[in-house]
Scaffold this active site. Structure first.
Site, PDB file in Angstrom:
ATOM      1  CG  HIS A 142       9.561  83.484  78.468  1.00  0.00           C
ATOM      2  ND1 HIS A 142       8.509  83.847  77.659  1.00  0.00           N
ATOM      3  CD2 HIS A 142       9.517  84.330  79.533  1.00  0.00           C
ATOM      4  CE1 HIS A 142       7.862  84.865  78.213  1.00  0.00           C
ATOM      5  NE2 HIS A 142       8.445  85.176  79.348  1.00  0.00           N
ATOM      6  CG  ASP A 217      14.673  84.285  75.127  1.00  0.00           C
ATOM      7  OD1 ASP A 217      15.097  85.443  75.344  1.00  0.00           O
ATOM      8  OD2 ASP A 217      13.687  83.800  75.709  1.00  0.00           O
ATOM      9  CD  GLN A 220      15.578  87.489  82.357  1.00  0.00           C
ATOM     10  OE1 GLN A 220      16.321  88.167  83.056  1.00  0.00           O
ATOM     11  NE2 GLN A 220      14.278  87.715  82.309  1.00  0.00           N
ATOM     12  CE  LYS A 243      12.315  90.214  79.847  1.00  0.00           C
ATOM     13  NZ  LYS A 243      11.241  90.233  80.838  1.00  0.00           N
ATOM     14  CB  CYS A 383       6.179  83.232  80.773  1.00  0.00           C
ATOM     15  SG  CYS A 383       5.132  84.650  81.087  1.00  0.00           S
TER      16      CYS A 383
END
Lengths: 434, 142
Positions: A142, A217, A220, A243, A383
Site C-alpha cells: 500500500h 503493515d 488487513q 478497519k 493505493c
C-alpha cells in the site's frame, strides 16, 4: 469427530445476531438492500462501539494525563485500560502500543523518527541510517507503507530496494534481496489487493539473520485473524481502528519497547516531556513520548470496545468466517467468463477479500453496475499502483468482507458481476477508428 | 437496466470501444497529461491548431467507459472548430456535467456529446467525464 467450534464459521443464527448489531446493514441503496463489500476500506461499526464512545463523552469526558480532578483521573484510567485491551489483543505489552491517528501515521512516525535519529551521531545505532544502508519493501505495498520509506531513503542516503512479487502475488527474492546491507524490512502482513498473507516468518527470520529491523503493515490482518506481534517477532507493526469495527481517527503503532525507547519523538508538544527549559526538553519514555498533544481519548475507548466485540466472537472463528467468504468470492468470480481473479489461486489461504478484472471492462464501470444494485465495492488501484503495474493492469475491482458479511451477499455480488459482464458484452479488444 | 442504459447509452459504449482521435502522432506543443488519482485513469492529449481553427484533438489513455467515451466525443466535437469556441464549450460542458442533473447539454452545440448528459446525476462519475476536458484546457494553456 465434531469440528472444533473455535475454528468453525458462524452459524446462520449467529450471523443474524451479529448483523443485528450493525444498524447500517438494514439500509437500502438505490432501492436494494445494502450489500456492503468494502470492509477492507473501512468496516462498519456495531452499535455498542458507538455507545461506548458516547457514554464516555457524555459522562466522563476529560483530558488525560493532566489535571488532578476526578474526571481527569477516570478518563486517564479508561484511556490506559483501552490501551491495555488493544495491546493484549495483538500480543503486545501496553507500553509497546502507541496511539496514532491511523496506520499511515504509524508508518510516518517510525520513518520520520529514524530520519531524525540519523541526523544525531549520539542516537542509538540500531535506528540510524546512512548511505550504503538498504531499506527493503515489497512490490505489493500500500502506498502508506512505501512513500514514507522512499522519503526516508532520500533523507538518509540509504537505498530503497524491493522484494518482487510473482504473477500470483507471492513475495519472492527474500534471500536474495535481504542481505548484509539491509537495515529495515517493511512489508504487508496481508495484501489489501490480493488478500493473501506474506511469508512473515521467513521474512522475519531472514531479516534477523542479517540484523535488520522489521516493520509490519498489519491493517488487513488484525481485523481478520488472531495476531500476536510478540510471537511473530516483528520489531514494529501498525494497524488502524476503522478497519476492525472501531472508529476513524485512531490506529496504533506497536514497537518492541527497547526500540521505541531508542527512537526520538516524532511530534513535539504537550504531554510528552518531563522537563522543559527555554533551551530544550527531556522526553517521557514510550508510549507517551510519541503522543504529543491531546489524544484521541473517546476513539481509543471505542476501539477497545470493538476489540472486546471481536474477542467475544473469537478471532479463530472470525478468521474461519473470512476464509470461507474469501474462498467463495474467489471461486465464484473465477467461474464468470472474462473474469481474472488476482492473488492466491484456488485453495491457497486468503482473507475474506478478492480483487478481479473483468476483461475489456474498466473496474469503475463494474463498480457502477453493482452500485445500482446496492452493492458497495472498491474500484481503482487501492493505493497500490506499483502492484497493479506489476500485474499489467491499471485498476481492479475489490470485494472485501467483515464479520457481518454473508454467503448470500457474496452470491448477490457474483450475480451483479455476471450482469455487468453481460451488460458490457465482455469482448475486450479495442478497435481504433482513424 | 433502464438507469444503466440512461448512463451507458449505446453511443457511449460505441465510443469507448472504438474511440475517435485515439493515438498521439502530432508533435504539437499544446499537450497535457492528466490523472484521476481516485481510480488511476489517465489521459495524454494534444491539440493541433493553427491559431484560429482546431485541426484535431489526439489522445491516448486508459479508463472507464465514461472517461474514454468523453475523450472520444470531445475529439469528434472539436475537429475543425474555431479555436475561440473551445473555451466556452468547456465551460458549458463543465456546468452541465456538474449540475447534478439540472442542466442538459445543448444538442445544437454539443452534437453526439449530449450522450454524456446521464453522467451529471452521478457525482462519482463527474471526474471521469471531465478528465479529457480538463486535459484540453490545460493543453491550450501550454
Amino acid at each position: 469427530m465434531l469440528p472444533n467450534p473455535a475454528q468453525t464459521d458462524f452459524s446462520s443464527d449467529e450471523l443474524d445476531a451479529i448483523r443485528a448489531q450493525f444498524p447500517i446493514l438494514t439500509e437500502r441503496v438505490n432501492g436494494h438492500p445494502l450489500v456492503y463489500l468494502d470492509s477492507g476500506a473501512t468496516a462498519q461499526r456495531p452499535q455498542r462501539v458507538l455507545d461506548a464512545e458516547r457514554d464516555f463523552v457524555l459522562r466522563r469526558n476529560s483530558a488525560v494525563h493532566r489535571g488532578a480532578h476526578w474526571l481527569a483521573a477516570e478518563a486517564t484510567e479508561e484511556f490506559e485500560d483501552a490501551r491495555a485491551t488493544v495491546a493484549r489483543f495483538v500480543g503486545a505489552r501496553p507500553e509497546e502500543l502507541v496511539w496514532t491517528s491511523n496506520a499511515t501515521e504509524g508508518v510516518n512516525l517510525v520513518a520520520q523518527s529514524i530520519a531524525e535519529a540519523s541526523l544525531d551521531p549520539a542516537a542509538d545505532p540500531r535506528v540510524r541510517l546512512a548511505p550504503g544502508d538498504e531499506i527493503v519493501v515489497t512490490e505489493l505495498e500500500h502506498h502508506a507503507n512505501l512513500l514514507p520509506w522512499q522519503r526516508l531513503a532520500r533523507r538518509t542516503g540509504a537505498t530503497l530496494r524491493y522484494l518482487p512479487v510473482s504473477d500470483e502475488g507471492e513475495v519472492e527474492g527474500i534471500d536474495e534481496v535481504i542481505g548484509e546491507r539491509t537495515r529495515l524490512v517493511a512489508f504487508s502482513h496481508a495484501s489489501n489487493v490480493l488478500g493473501g498473507y506474506s511469508p512473515v516468518e521467513r521474512i522475519v527470520a531472514r531479516a534477523r539473520s542479517v540484523g535488520a529491523l522489521t516493520f509490519l503493515d498489519s491493517c488487513q490482518a488484525v481485523p481478520h485473524a488472531p495476531v500476536d506481534f510478540g510471537a511473530l517477532g516483528v520489531d514494529f507493526a501498525v494497524f488502524s481502528g476503522h478497519k476492525m469495527l472501531g472508529p476513524t481517527g485512531i490506529g496504533a503503532l506497536y514497537g518492541r519497547f527497547e526500540l521505541l525507547d531508542a527512537l526520538p519523538p516524532y511530534l513535539l508538544g504537550g504531554s510528552m516531556i518531563t522537563t522543559v527549559t527555554m533551551d530544550g526538553a527531556e522526553y517521557l519514555p514510550p508510549p507517551q513520548r510519541f503522543e504529543a498533544g491531546t489524544q484521541r481519548i473517546s476513539q481509543a475507548i471505542a476501539l477497545a470496545e470493538a476489540v472486546r466485540f471481536l474477542d467475544e466472537l473469537g478471532m479463530e472463528r472470525v478468521a474461519a468466517h473470512g476464509e470461507r467468504l474469501g474462498a467463495r468470492l474467489a471461486e465464484g468470480l473465477a467461474g464468470i467468463p472474462g473474469v481474472r481473479v488476482l492473488g492466491p489461486g484456488p485453495g491457497a489461504p486468503r482473507i475474506g477479500l478478492a480483487s478481479f478484472v473483468l476483461e475489456g471492462v474498466h473496474a469503475h464501470d463494474v463498480g457502477h453496475v453493482l452500485d445500482e444494485r446496492g452493492i458497495a465495492i472498491r474500484v481503482g488501484h487501492h493505493c497500490a499502483q506499483p502492484l497493479h503495474r506489476r500485474l499489467g493492469i491499471a485498476a481492479s475491482a475489490r470485494a472485501s468482507t467483515s464479520v457481518y458479511s454473508t454467503h448470500a451477499e457474496i452470491d448477490v455480488f457474483l450475480e451483479g458481476v455476471a450482469e455487468a459482464a453481460e451488460f458490457f458484452g465482455v469482448a475486450g479488444t479495442r478497435e481504433v477508428l482513424a | 437496466m433502464s438507469d444503466l442504459r440512461h448512463l451507458y447509452q449505446e453511443l457511449i459504449l460505441d465510443h469507448s470501444r472504438s474511440p475517435h482521435g485515439f493515438g498521439l502522432s502530432t508533435d504539437s506543443p499544446h499537450r497535457s497529461h492528466q490523472v484521476n488519482p481516485t481510480c488511476g485513469d489517465e489521459i495524454a492529449l494534444a491539440v493541433v491548431h493553427d491559431g484560429t481553427t482546431v485541426e484535431s484533438v489526439q489522445w491516448e489513455g486508459q479508463g472507464c467507459a465514461i472517461s474514454q467515451a468523453s475523450a472520444s466525443l470531445l475529439s469528434t466535437l472539436l475537429e475543425r472548430r474555431p479555436l475561440a469556441d473551445v473555451e466556452p464549450l468547456v465551460a458549458e460542458f463543465r456546468e452541465a456535467i456538474q449540475s447534478r442533473g439540472t442542466i442538459e447539454l445543448d444538442e445544437e452545440r454539443f452534437g453526439d456529446a449530449i450522450a454524456l448528459n446521464g453522467v451529471s446525476k452521478y457525482v462519482a462519475r463527474v471526474k471521469c467525464a471531465m478528465l479529457a476536458w480538463v486535459a484540453l484546457e490545460d493543453a491550450l494553456d501550454s
